[in-house]
Design an enzyme around this catalytic site. Structure first.
Site, PDB file in Angstrom:
ATOM      1  N   ASP A 131       0.813  -1.216   0.000  1.00 58.09           N
ATOM      2  CA  ASP A 131       0.000   0.000   0.000  1.00 58.09           C
ATOM      3  C   ASP A 131       0.844   1.262   0.000  1.00 58.09           C
ATOM      4  O   ASP A 131       2.017   1.272   0.378  1.00 58.09           O
ATOM      5  CB  ASP A 131      -0.976  -0.005   1.179  1.00 58.09           C
ATOM      6  CG  ASP A 131      -0.278  -0.231   2.521  1.00 58.09           C
ATOM      7  OD1 ASP A 131       0.807  -0.851   2.543  1.00 58.09           O
ATOM      8  OD2 ASP A 131      -0.816   0.207   3.553  1.00 58.09           O
ATOM      9  N   GLU A 149      -0.547  -2.135   5.371  1.00 58.17           N
ATOM     10  CA  GLU A 149       0.460  -1.973   6.424  1.00 58.17           C
ATOM     11  C   GLU A 149       0.349  -0.590   7.048  1.00 58.17           C
ATOM     12  O   GLU A 149       0.509  -0.444   8.273  1.00 58.17           O
ATOM     13  CB  GLU A 149       1.859  -2.187   5.853  1.00 58.17           C
ATOM     14  CG  GLU A 149       2.968  -2.166   6.906  1.00 58.17           C
ATOM     15  CD  GLU A 149       3.415  -0.769   7.303  1.00 58.17           C
ATOM     16  OE1 GLU A 149       3.808  -0.579   8.469  1.00 58.17           O
ATOM     17  OE2 GLU A 149       3.365   0.150   6.445  1.00 58.17           O
TER      18      GLU A 149
END
Length: 714
Positions: free
Chosen positions: A74, A141
């Protein structure tokens, strides 16, 4: 096993594509599709949608340990300001529905590119190890919920519980360096949401209101006293207010205010004290202002400390030192205040937790590091763009090459090797550069003597913070056995560097060592290591009196006569003295003095790269990398390998896969990924394209000189 040099162009193209097309946490649909396609083509069993958008690839290669490699996918809601030709212009909607810019400002694009590249390298080298390789591309994350989501979705119950978990993260250190720390390496964090309530009204009549903006402002100021006055100076603690929102118009006092508070700590007792103090202060400030309603305080997300298993860390450090050299592998003197949800993969609180190792990969371009203000490395760290900065621009080539090598070596530290007991981890074995090469006899080993613990410290010539000097000399071996080869010893046949006067002789770091004898594609070729170096330990002389062999028994046996007309020892087709004649050898000719140790055939690629005047496409500079980007076609003439695309990759970019495997299609077949005919949509994956053939150098910064020093090779 393919060299990093050969897979690097594909990995670099994949990285550039991910950087141009970032996706927010738990929205990584395009990235997950690209990862799944790469792993599928590499031969992994792939499952998508694990824990949301997570991807799991499993490669089972016989009995042995299970090693999990993790990378996060991400990006962040940050407006990129690097000025790179492949800078992100993407936008998206966050969890609150707000339109935000998106940037890979934390290096997750590099993490993912190194993850799939390592998976590809290890899949090609499956004859060199046995066990199970589990590759995990994790979503979310940055929101600290992706790892937990994958575990709750059955990561370990569906795909198997690993014996060790490995991960790496970009850091602000100089590009190509690797930073380790045994034990706690990252802090625990908690994100708190606070809502305070007042009584709204006209800004001209504040006496008739209870102003929540003033309550929030007092809370922000008062929170700063927690660390200064309630936490011991010997403890690390951080309290930060990252979000403060209230009101819609200047002449209106709002009804409520909203805050988000971030805390960091290295031990649970300090974290509990922080949270208790925050709760007390928030409620006290609301009461002091006369609020008629109690504040609301909730935990948005949290994660514990990241604490590397010491023994596993020592084994990975030893492997990295043996390959990169002591001057490029440092040990951090203290943990960082950053946080990760990676520790969830270790199952904290479980009676049998899973050991894990997490390290930092330097990414700051060398010229940026040198130009940073300050004299010491600590001062320079304060002056370079770090993660979460809109100016964060890693050195592309040095970072990706080091990341591929570091992750591959970490995995091979644990994956079983042919001939080892099934199911045994290889962490206790000698590192790749220290052990005997293929076809080379191993030294004597005492069965009652345990394997020596790998060295985890060594001289750090760079002076980078965290470098640890060796505490003393290694213990002398038993007198009847030759001493072990140190992890940084040179290969047999290479001269050892001369030690300075008054200084103990040290082995040469293997960052510059030719790894071809270990990682060559030709499994049947036995490398020639040459004579042993002078001064190398020799086996002890035979002990005791000589033993005479018994005399031969029975009558002599005569050999049968040759058939009539036979020509003894015909020389037809034999190689000329000194080597194969050019054109007769399968490779197209060896040089007259034979195949050099660790080298290439006469018409092969030299180790340092093509000089510009010799390469048919205009040349590679020394270092093996195209000067202006990848060549427009795959391979010239009849040099194209079997299975490659005729005339080059359809995208016009990087060379075809030199091992004959079909390359990932530059356009996904999945209708969710729009094509170039939709200019407003995100573009499909292009594995290196014309946009990389620009006037910018390979390092990632505009106008930056390429990094100096040897090219990492695996």
């Amino acid at each position: 096993m393919r060299l990093v040099d050969e897979i690097f162009p594909l990995v670099e193209g994949f990285y550039v594509d991910l950087h141009k097309n970032p996706e927010l946490s738990n929205q990584e649909h395009r990235t997950a599709g690209a990862v799944a396609e790469w792993l599928t083509r590499a031969g992994f069993d792939v499952e998508t949608g694990v824990g949301g958008t997570g991807v799991v690839g499993v490669l089972r290669n016989g009995e042995g340990p299970t090693v999990l490699l993790r990378g996060d996918m991400d990006a962040l809601p940050v407006q990129e300001r690097t000025g790179l030709p492949y800078a992100s212009t993407a936008r998206g909607r966050d969890d609150d529905g707000q339109d935000v810019p998106i940037m890979h400002a934390c290096g997750h694009d590099a993490h993912t590119a190194c993850l799939v590249g390592t998976a590809d390298l290890l899949a090609e080298a499956r004859d060199e190890w046995h066990g199970t390789l589990m590759v995990v591309a994790q979503p979310g994350e940055e929101t600290l919920d992706g790892a937990t989501a994958m575990l709750r979705d059955g990561l370990y119950t569906r795909f198997g519980r690993p014996d060790v978990v490995l991960a790496q993260h970009l850091g602000p250190q100089p590009a190509g360096m690797v930073a380790h720390r045994a034990g706690t390496i990252m802090a625990a964090t908690t994100n708190l949401r606070v809502r305070v309530f007042g009584s709204g009204g006209h800004a001209a009549r504040p006496e008739n209101t209870v102003d929540p903006v003033l309550i929030a402002a007092n809370i922000v100021n008062r929170l700063q006293t927690i660390v200064a006055r309630e936490i011991s100076p010997s403890e690390m603690a951080v309290v930060t207010v990252g979000v403060l929102r209230a009101g819609t118009k200047a002449n209106v006092i709002p009804e409520e205010a909203y805050l988000e508070i971030d805390t960091r700590a290295l031990n649970p007792a300090v974290a509990d004290r922080l949270h208790s103090a925050i709760d007390r202060i928030v409620r006290a400030e609301a009461a002091a202002s006369g609020a008629q309603r109690d504040p609301e305080i909730s935990v948005a997300r949290e994660t514990g400390v990241t604490a590397n298993e010491p023994e596993a860390t020592a084994e990975v450090v030893a492997a990295h030192r043996a390959y990169f050299g002591d001057d490029r592998v440092v040990e951090l003197p203290e943990p960082t205040t950053g946080s990760e949800d990676f520790s969830a993969f270790g199952l904290p609180g479980d009676p049998a937790p899973v050991p894990y190792v997490y390290w930092f990969l330097g990414s700051t371009p060398h010229d940026v590091w040198e130009a940073a203000p300050g004299e010491t490395p600590y001062e320079k760290l304060m002056g370079v763009p770090a993660t979460h900065s809109p100016f964060f621009a890693p050195d592309r080539e040095s970072t990706l090459r080091a990341g591929l090598a570091a992750m591959s070596l970490g995995a091979l530290t644990y994956l079983g090797t042919p001939g080892a007991p099934a199911g045994a981890a290889t962490g206790g074995q000698a590192s790749m550069s220290a052990g005997p090469g293929p076809g080379e006899a191993a030294g004597p080993v005492r069965p009652d003597e345990p394997a020596p613990a790998p060295a985890v410290a060594g001289p750090a010539e760079s002076g980078f913070p965290g470098a640890v000097a060796p505490e003393g000399d290694a213990a002398a071996p038993a007198p009847d056995y030759p001493p072990p080869v140190p992890p940084t010893a040179v290969y047999p046949g290479e001269p050892a560097p001369a030690a300075a006067e008054g200084e103990e002789e040290q082995g040469e770091p293997t960052a510059y060592t030719d790894m071809d004898p270990y990682l060559d594609d030709d499994e049947n070729a036995a490398p020639d290591y040459g004579p042993p170096p002078s001064g190398a330990p020799m086996a002890p002389p035979p002990q005791g009196p000589p033993i005479a062999a018994p005399p031969p028994q029975g009558p002599p046996v005569a050999a049968p006569p040759p058939p009539p007309g036979a020509v003894p020892y015909s020389t037809e087709g034999a190689p000329e003295p000194g080597g194969h004649p050019v054109g007769n050898a399968p490779s197209g000719g060896y040089p007259a003095n034979g195949y050099p140790s660790g080298g290439y055939p006469a018409e092969g690629r030299p180790p340092g790269g093509y000089p510009a005047e010799d390469h048919p496409q205009g040349g590679h500079p020394v270092g093996g990398h195209p000067a202006e980007g990848p060549p427009p076609v795959a391979y010239p003439g009849d040099g194209q390998p079997p299975g490659a695309y005729p005339g080059g990759h359809p995208s016009g970019g990087y060379p075809a896969d030199p091992y004959g495997r079909p390359l990932p299609d530059p356009r996904f077949s999945d209708p969710r990924y729009p094509g170039p005919e939709q200019p407003d949509a995100q573009q499909p994956v292009q594995y290196g394209g014309p946009e990389q053939q620009d006037d910018h150098d390979r390092s990632g910064d505009n106008g930056q000189e390429p990094p100096q020093g040897p090219t990492y090779r695996l």
